[in-house]
Write a protein that holds these residues in place. Structure first.
Motif, short mmCIF file in Angstrom:
data_model
loop_
_atom_site.label_atom_id
_atom_site.label_comp_id
_atom_site.label_asym_id
_atom_site.label_seq_id
_atom_site.Cartn_x
_atom_site.Cartn_y
_atom_site.Cartn_z
N GLY A 282 0.83 -1.19 0.00
CA GLY A 282 0.00 0.00 0.00
C GLY A 282 0.87 1.25 0.00
N HIS A 283 0.25 2.38 -0.27
CA HIS A 283 0.95 3.66 -0.24
C HIS A 283 1.68 3.83 1.11
CE1 HIS A 283 0.41 8.33 -0.82
NE2 HIS A 283 1.67 7.96 -0.78
N ARG A 284 1.06 3.31 2.19
CA ARG A 284 1.64 3.49 3.52
C ARG A 284 2.93 2.71 3.74
NH1 ARG A 284 -2.68 0.52 7.56
NH2 ARG A 284 -4.14 1.83 6.39
N ASP A 285 3.21 1.75 2.90
CA ASP A 285 4.46 0.99 3.06
C ASP A 285 5.64 1.86 2.64
OD1 ASP A 285 3.48 -1.56 3.99
OD2 ASP A 285 2.60 -1.84 2.00
N GLY A 286 6.39 2.33 3.63
CA GLY A 286 7.56 3.15 3.36
C GLY A 286 7.25 4.63 3.25
N TYR A 287 6.00 5.03 3.55
CA TYR A 287 5.65 6.46 3.50
C TYR A 287 4.58 6.73 4.53
CZ TYR A 287 4.79 11.08 1.58
OH TYR A 287 4.67 12.44 1.43
N ALA A 288 4.68 7.89 5.20
CA ALA A 288 3.77 8.19 6.31
C ALA A 288 2.40 8.64 5.81
CB ALA A 288 4.37 9.27 7.21
N THR A 289 1.48 7.71 5.71
CA THR A 289 0.12 8.01 5.29
C THR A 289 -0.78 6.87 5.74
OG1 THR A 289 -1.35 8.28 3.36
CG2 THR A 289 0.62 6.96 3.03
N THR A 290 -2.07 7.12 5.83
CA THR A 290 -2.99 6.03 6.15
C THR A 290 -3.47 5.33 4.88
OG1 THR A 290 -4.85 7.56 6.09
CG2 THR A 290 -3.83 7.13 8.25
N CYS A 291 -3.18 5.91 3.72
CA CYS A 291 -3.58 5.35 2.43
C CYS A 291 -3.00 3.93 2.29
CB CYS A 291 -3.05 6.25 1.31
SG CYS A 291 -3.49 5.71 -0.35
N PRO A 292 -3.74 2.95 1.84
CA PRO A 292 -5.06 3.02 1.16
C PRO A 292 -6.26 2.74 2.06
CG PRO A 292 -4.11 0.85 0.83
CD PRO A 292 -3.16 1.60 1.73
N GLY A 293 -6.19 3.07 3.37
CA GLY A 293 -7.31 2.80 4.26
C GLY A 293 -7.31 1.33 4.71
N GLY A 294 -8.03 1.09 5.82
CA GLY A 294 -8.00 -0.23 6.44
C GLY A 294 -8.44 -1.38 5.57
N PRO A 295 -9.65 -1.32 4.99
CA PRO A 295 -10.14 -2.48 4.23
C PRO A 295 -9.24 -2.86 3.04
CG PRO A 295 -11.94 -0.98 4.73
CD PRO A 295 -10.69 -0.27 5.12
N LEU A 296 -8.84 -1.86 2.27
CA LEU A 296 -8.00 -2.17 1.10
C LEU A 296 -6.63 -2.67 1.53
CD1 LEU A 296 -8.43 0.54 -1.70
CD2 LEU A 296 -8.58 -1.95 -1.94
N TYR A 297 -6.08 -2.05 2.60
CA TYR A 297 -4.75 -2.44 3.01
C TYR A 297 -4.73 -3.90 3.50
CZ TYR A 297 -0.03 -2.20 4.89
OH TYR A 297 1.29 -2.43 5.13
#
Ligand SMILES: [Zn+2]
Ligand SMILES: [Zn+2]
Length: 280
Positions: A143-158
């Protein structure tokens, strides 16, 4: 894959030179994103307009040279081409991360529609496979959050991404099915070996792991090649003989035919060696 090209969704032209920047190296994999804002589901005839609005906000609001994502997948499972396979995305957080992985965004919000739909999961999966095959990209997935500070892509998708992005229950694709699973040894014998006059292996091991069976598979393949070679040999001999006749009396027809036949015979001998394996 239900691909919607830029022309089909009415994309604006990207700005150059930045929008034309190619990837600088092979992609490690694919990062999945969500919108991170409110999103309400809509009928598919409204999806292209939504993707155009996304492009407008990235180009006019963020000042980017194009829509940031490589692809955008709607709730109906269509994959809208953003920067596509060759042009570097601008969605993963920084230039190094953008260069590292493709960016695939699902039209899923942080409020409103927050759960991806089954067609959408299939569409994302289609897009991941498309990136791997055509990009190409490696099989890393995150997900976007892997290696970058963000909650993207949200809980269900992640959570789904971390499970390896499986297709939803009930959906089937050729990639998912093991074509050997329902086939028995007897089926194979009747369909293939019997027809070719090759004896079935004597023991009852699994057809996929039995080494005798595997060796016979190789033999069968070689036999098919020899048959093809024999036909080719006859055709080439006839063609060369005819050619030599046409060239005229200065050419030694018999010598030309003999030389070509020897070359073909050498090739056939090489195939024989392949059948019998290297000399012990
Ligand atoms: Zn993101
Ligand atoms: Zn749609």
């Amino acid at each position: 894959m239900k691909l919607v090209t830029r022309a089909q969704w009415g994309a604006r032209a990207y700005r150059t030179p930045s929008g034309a920047t190619p990837y600088g190296r092979a992609r490690k994999g694919v990062k999945v994103h969500y919108l991170g804002s409110a999103y309400s589901d809509r009928t598919h005839d409204k999806c292209a307009a939504y993707v155009r609005s996304l492009q407008n906000s990235h180009m006019d609001g963020n000042g980017w040279s194009d829509i940031g994502y490589s692809f955008v997948v709607c709730t109906h499972g269509y994959s809208f081409e953003g920067r596509g396979l060759k042009r570097r995305n601008s969605a993963n957080g920084n230039t190094s991360l953008n260069d590292q992985d493709y960016a695939v965004c699902a039209l899923v919000g942080s409020s409103g529609l927050t759960q991806p739909t089954d067609p959408q999961l299939n569409g994302i999966r289609d897009t991941i496979e498309y990136c791997r095959e055509k990009g190409p990209a490696g099989d890393w997935l995150g997900g976007h959050r892997d290696g970058y500070a963000t909650t993207c892509p949200g809980g269900p998708l992640y959570a789904w991404v971390k499970k390896g992005a499986p297709r939803p229950n009930g959906s089937t694709t050729p990639e998912e099915e093991d074509p050997m699973a329902a086939i028995t040894k007897t089926d194979i014998f009747n369909a293939v070996w019997k027809t070719d006059g090759i004896p079935a292996p004597s023991d009852a091991d699994d057809v996929k792991t039995n080494v005798n069976w595997q060796a016979l598979s190789v033999l069968r393949d070689i036999q098919a090649r020899v048959r093809a070679n024999t036909q080719t040999e006859a055709a080439q001999s006839a063609a060369i003989a005819k050619l030599a006749q046409l060239v005229g009396s200065d050419v030694d027809t018999a010598a030309v035919v003999a030389a070509v036949e020897k070359a073909i015979k050498d090739a056939v001998v090489k195939v024989d060696v392949d059948i019998n394996g290297p000399a012990a």
